[in-house]
Write an enzyme that holds these catalytic residues in place. Structure first.
Site, PDB file in Angstrom:
ATOM      1  N   HIS B  92       0.818  -1.221   0.000  1.00  0.00           N
ATOM      2  CA  HIS B  92       0.000   0.000   0.000  1.00  0.00           C
ATOM      3  C   HIS B  92       0.847   1.265   0.000  1.00  0.00           C
ATOM      4  O   HIS B  92       0.345   2.351  -0.293  1.00  0.00           O
ATOM      5  CB  HIS B  92      -1.034  -0.012   1.144  1.00  0.00           C
ATOM      6  CG  HIS B  92      -0.507   0.275   2.508  1.00  0.00           C
ATOM      7  ND1 HIS B  92      -0.343  -0.687   3.461  1.00  0.00           N
ATOM      8  CD2 HIS B  92      -0.139   1.426   3.089  1.00  0.00           C
ATOM      9  CE1 HIS B  92       0.101  -0.140   4.576  1.00  0.00           C
ATOM     10  NE2 HIS B  92       0.233   1.150   4.371  1.00  0.00           N
ATOM     11  N   ASP B 123      -0.025  -7.450   1.069  1.00  0.00           N
ATOM     12  CA  ASP B 123       0.402  -6.079   1.357  1.00  0.00           C
ATOM     13  C   ASP B 123       1.922  -5.961   1.476  1.00  0.00           C
ATOM     14  O   ASP B 123       2.426  -5.285   2.364  1.00  0.00           O
ATOM     15  CB  ASP B 123      -0.302  -5.541   2.619  1.00  0.00           C
ATOM     16  CG  ASP B 123      -0.257  -4.014   2.673  1.00  0.00           C
ATOM     17  OD1 ASP B 123       0.276  -3.393   1.729  1.00  0.00           O
ATOM     18  OD2 ASP B 123      -0.740  -3.437   3.666  1.00  0.00           O
ATOM     19  N   SER B 202       4.304   2.414   7.956  1.00  0.00           N
ATOM     20  CA  SER B 202       3.983   1.318   7.049  1.00  0.00           C
ATOM     21  C   SER B 202       5.206   0.865   6.269  1.00  0.00           C
ATOM     22  O   SER B 202       5.899   1.677   5.660  1.00  0.00           O
ATOM     23  CB  SER B 202       2.912   1.763   6.065  1.00  0.00           C
ATOM     24  OG  SER B 202       1.685   1.845   6.707  1.00  0.00           O
TER      25      SER B 202
END
Lengths: 502, 512
Positions: B92, B123, B202
């Protein structure tokens, strides 16, 4: 359903989509000039002698514990329309437990009796056996034809005093009734009287009633026109009221010249195009692609409107109730395969019980079956509304969608497993919720009666419940030998008055 | 850039169920409370040179105007150098990226990078620098084992609240199979920690004993001190998958298990109340599991893992759904199952396959939507992405036609696989032009038939329109049987195509 494990893309639930109600499109009325030219007569009618207060105590629907009968009280208005008859809207009356009347906005309440109510018209007649109530009251006069304004008065009781405020005519529209789904013409008026409206306040002019409000906000409200009320009451009193009908086909405007030409029409676009036929088959039945040219002698324009002699351009749906009741024949001139033809459409009854997911189930106390702690109910919109004001957003999408698409096998109603009251017998199924029943013990289940019938025939010592194919649990098993004892135990343990109410 | 609200990686692409907790505005001391122990300094020292900031400029398509893209969004995330000089991060972080830049620790330069592989289902993504020599001196991080619950981990990354690398420490709270927000329709093993994981974290490493034990990736709204990271099992699966130069994705067997805790059900199947076995409740039509399993088979063991009646297995000390065993294998590998069928045990081999039959169901990335425009009518694929944009994410409630689209997309393939279309097509909009001014259906309508041809994919639309010889095109929407009808003049529509594309600034009439 946290324990439903998926390894194959079967478990991801889509976002819950809420559904909008099917609302008939609105048509603005353009009223003939003659109707607008009526002189305004200013009189001072004494509405205290005709407008009364109605108090209704009624059972609310407890979607998740259908054996509960929570009662709620509300007040609205009633109108004396004949000796011994108080007219009001039917809203809140279907499940009434107590109805009382009060005159003059204050003082004594009189026990009343509901003589008649009808959900589709949204009308009811009340009476009371107490002679005192009727003394000093006189019937109001209902208009035969409601003029398109421009000015009316909105009259209501408020804290013991009669309140009257100017209400400006807005438009005539065709919409579903506030309680049923049969189409009705509604008069919308705007007013600055304030407070919530729609409690059967009267819209009047010159001492004559033009309508009863059925919905509203503080500034805009819809009123059922007196002309419609008169026609229904006349039929009812003559024993000839067969209920309102509706059109069970769907249509679209015939405004695309390419489409109507393709369907065989020559000349300028006119008529509405049927895109889903109703239930009638054969000669009386419509087909997809038919162009509706005339209904009941009224020409249909390419917007799907007709020109009403009293109320101007209105949507064709109004022709289902304008001058007919259910079961009556309504001639329709259509164009099919390049040929004009006439068929006698029989107006189907607008009846909740004929809907796969009935909007209302208030004709009887909410039905349910508790079996071994599993709670089964008919799937209805009344049940879905248990998710609150935002039910279209919050109620399970799949259950809601049955309102729009009937089950592929054509069953006429559905039963939903709405909850589990934990007990030893149902251990392991605590999360089995909101599943539509397909079969029980191999028998197709469309009603609770089907369900109880199927429970009489267990196989291999168990009851097998199968649910509609989909993303939820597909089946579960209950022990047959101990089911009755478990049901008795559950009913006692959770304080349920009876295991079954059909 | 990190301080600007709404441009941080991880905030843009997350789904409904998992939204990163944004703590912008809180004092740094509060965010990083607890940093400073000797142990933390030692772990961080090893990691920090391999940890990079990833700056992305991305452009997401407009699904209901599929030839267009939304304005460029800038976001940042974290990544880290692994064996081979490549950079591992979250998918992402780089989804829809038009430009990827990498900033190394204490290096002012922005180094251009490119995507090598993206595994949107897990992901994870692998990047490399355009000039890989820039990382030649960086010691790659090594992977460790699945950390134990209650053990301590440290995250490193570039979260919101400042420009420099940030470290947080916490314990491993629990380990379970969790929905992954990025794909929206996949659940894989994930580790929950109370180490602060914020937007910008992230893709960053989660470190224990100098080794990477996870990649920070998502948070959960409503929970405090709960961040999630992708464990080594999933990371290694991704890295193994791409070894052949292609990413297949996690296999999907197509079977749904349910608890088998009801004694009557167990008795019916001839099983004792011993707490073992999960029942096969549903099988996906034409999936690999359907070929070897039957409804009401009871899964007793999967590759040697004993399956409990709650559907869980003991996996490296954690009770986790049996799905985790299926997910250990690559597509093409065979899972050995011990099942209980017809009153007795049976061993079956389940060959696993990659599955993308539900790709329209989940969120899609990096491939712009397919479309076909004719006579101003814009046809595109019905997908979760489309539905999200058409319904404003479902926030405003949904109208009838969108409910039908949602049913067609999410429910019909499961309920009636034979009736489902490969690629349901939606008329997303009509570009106003005299040729279509009278066309009544203006968008958000499922295309059922065109000129009598049932539409199962966009190619059907193109064929049905271009091969038709009649005077007008006839359209039927919704279905399965009935719905709104419409018509369009054939010659006029064809003649208007170029003008319409020019008027609306559309370069191509199709992306097929």
């Amino acid at each position: 359903m946290k324990n439903l494990l998926s390894l194959g893309g079967l478990s991801s639930l889509p976002r819950s989509l809420s559904l909008a109600p099917i609302v008939l499109a609105l048509a603005v009325a353009f009223v003939p000039a003659a109707a607008q030219a009526q002189p305004m007569l200013r009189t001072a009618p004494d509405w205290t002698r005709s407008l009364v207060t109605v108090e209704i105590t009624f059972n609310a629907h407890d979607a998740f514990q259908p054996w509960n009968n929570p009662t709620v009280s509300t007040r609205k208005h009633g109108l004396v329309v004949a000796p011994g008859d108080v007219l009001t809207t039917a809203q809140y009356l279907p499940t009434h437990t107590l109805v009382r009347l009060q005159k003059g906005g204050r003082g004594r309440w009189y026990d009343a009796r509901v003589k008649w109510w009808d959900a589709q018209t949204n009308l009811a007649l009340l009476t009371t056996e107490a002679p005192d109530f009727w003394s000093g009251l006189k019937p109001a006069e209902l208009m035969t034809t409601v003029p398109a304004g421009p000015e009316f008065n909105l009259v209501r009781w408020r804290e013991g005093n009669l309140e009257s405020r100017r209400a400006d005519f807005s438009r005539f529209i065709v919409s579903e009734g506030a309680l049923g789904f049969a189409p009705q013409m509604i008069m919308e008026v705007s007013t600055d009287i304030g407070g919530r409206l729609g409690w059967a306040e009267i819209v009047e002019r010159d001492g004559r009633v033009a309508g009863l409000t059925t919905y509203g906000t503080s500034r805009l409200c819809g009123a059922m026109p007196a002309s419609f009320i008169r026609r229904v009451l006349t039929a009812y009193r003559a024993g000839g009221f067969a209920g309102l009908g509706h059109f069970d086909f769907t249509w679209q405007p015939g405004s695309n010249p390419g489409l109507v030409t393709d369907l065989g029409l020559s000349g300028a676009p006119r008529g509405a195009v049927v895109n889903k036929p109703g239930k009638a088959k054969g000669e009386a039945g419509l087909q997809a692609g038919d162009i509706l040219l005339e209904i009941g002698g009224f020409a249909i324009d390419s917007e799907g409107d007709y020109l009403d002699p009293d109320y101007g351009h209105l949507q064709l749906e109004n022709l289902a109730t304008r001058a007919h009741f259910s079961g009556e024949k309504l001639p329709m001139k259509i164009l099919r395969a390049d040929k004009e033809m006439t068929l006698d459409y029989v107006i189907p009854e607008a009846n909740f019980e004929k809907e796969t997911v009935p909007r209302e189930v208030f004709y009887a106390p909410p039905a349910y079956v508790v079996a071994g702690g599993l709670i089964f109910q008919p799937l209805s919109q009344a049940f879905l509304r248990g998710w609150g004001d935002d039910w279209r957003k919050n109620a399970p999408f799949r259950l809601q969608y049955y309102q729009y698409a009937e089950p592929p096998d054509g069953r006429k109603s559905l039963v939903v497993l709405s909850g589990v009251l934990p007990d030893d017998i149902n251990l392991g199924y605590q999360d089995a919720l909101m599943l539509v029943v397909d079969k029980v013990n191999g028998q197709t289940v469309a009603t609770l009666t089907d369900l109880t019938g199927a429970l009489a025939a267990p196989k291999d010592g168990v009851h097998r419940f199968e649910f509609m194919k989909g993303r939820g649990l597909q089946r579960l098993i209950l022990d047959a030998a101990t089911l009755d004892a478990a049901t008795k135990r559950v009913v006692e343990h959770y304080g349920i008055p009876a295991a079954t109410r059909l | 850039m990190q301080n600007s609200k709404g441009v941080l990686a991880g905030t843009d692409n997350l789904g409904r169920r998992f939204v990163r907790v944004v703590l912008s505005g809180l004092p740094m001391a509060l965010l990083l409370g607890g940093i400073g122990s000797a142990a933390l300094r030692a772990e961080a020292f090893v990691a920090e040179r391999a940890v990079v900031q990833i700056l992305t400029s991305s452009q997401v398509p407009v699904y209901d105007a599929p030839w267009r893209f939304q304005p460029v969004q800038r976001s940042s995330g974290t990544g880290f150098v692994i064996e081979g000089g490549r950079i591992l991060t979250n998918a992402h972080v780089i989804a829809w990226a038009k430009q990827i830049l990498v900033r190394r620790y204490q290096d002012p330069r922005l180094l251009p990078a490119r995507l090598v592989f993206a595994g949107h289902d897990c992901d994870l993504a692998l990047l490399e620098l355009i000039d890989p020599t820039e990382l030649a001196e960086v010691k790659p991080l090594e992977f460790g084992e699945l950390p134990e619950v209650r053990s301590t981990v440290v995250t490193a990354g570039y979260p919101a609240g400042g420009d420099q690398m940030s470290f947080t420490r916490g314990v491993v709270s629990r380990i379970e199979v969790q929905p992954y927000a990025h794909p929206g329709n996949r659940a894989l093993l994930a580790v929950q920690t109370d180490a602060a994981i914020n937007p910008g974290n992230s893709g960053g490493p989660v470190i224990q004993d100098d080794k990477v034990v996870g990649v920070a990736f998502q948070g959960m709204p409503g929970l405090q001190n709960a961040g999630f990271f992708i464990p080594p099992e999933v990371i290694q699966h991704f890295l193994d998958d791409i070894k052949d130069g292609r990413y297949d994705g996690f296999p999907m067997a197509g079977v749904t298990f349910y608890d088998l805790q009801n004694s009557a059900y167990r008795r019916l199947l001839g099983l004792p109340d011993d707490g073992r076995g999960a029942r096969v409740d549903a099988l996906r039509a034409n999936g690999p599991a359907e070929r070897v399993l039957k409804p009401d088979d009871v899964l007793l063991e999967a590759n040697g893992y004993v399956v409990g009646s709650d559907g869980l297995v003991l996996y490296k000390g954690n009770r986790v759904t049996v799905a985790v065993v299926f997910q250990e294998l690559q597509a093409g590998q065979v899972l050995r199952l011990k099942v209980w069928r017809d009153g007795g045990p049976l061993e079956v081999d389940l060959p696993l396959e990659a599955y993308d039959g539900d790709r329209l169901n989940g969120r899609q990335y990096d491939e712009p939507p397919r479309y076909f425009i004719h006579g101003g009518l814009v046809f595109t694929s019905l997908s979760a992405n489309y539905l999200d944009s058409a319904s404003d994410g479902g926030r405003g409630g949904v109208r009838d036609e969108l409910a039908q689209l949602a049913f067609e997309l999410h429910h019909l393939p499961v309920e009636s696989p034979a009736a489902a279309r490969t690629e349901p097509v939606v008329l997303s909009s009509v570009l106003p032009h005299p040729v279509n001014a009278d066309f009544g259906v203006r968008g958000q309508a499922l295309v059922n038939r065109i000129n009598g041809v049932r539409i199962t994919c966009l190619e059907d639309v193109k064929r049905a329109l271009l091969e038709h010889k009649g005077e007008r095109h006839r359209f039927e929407f919704w279905g399965p049987k009935y719905g709104p009808l419409d018509a369009l003049d054939r010659a006029a529509a064809t003649a208007a195509n170029a003008d319409i594309l020019r008027t609306y600034g559309i370069v191509s009439s199709e992306r097929l």
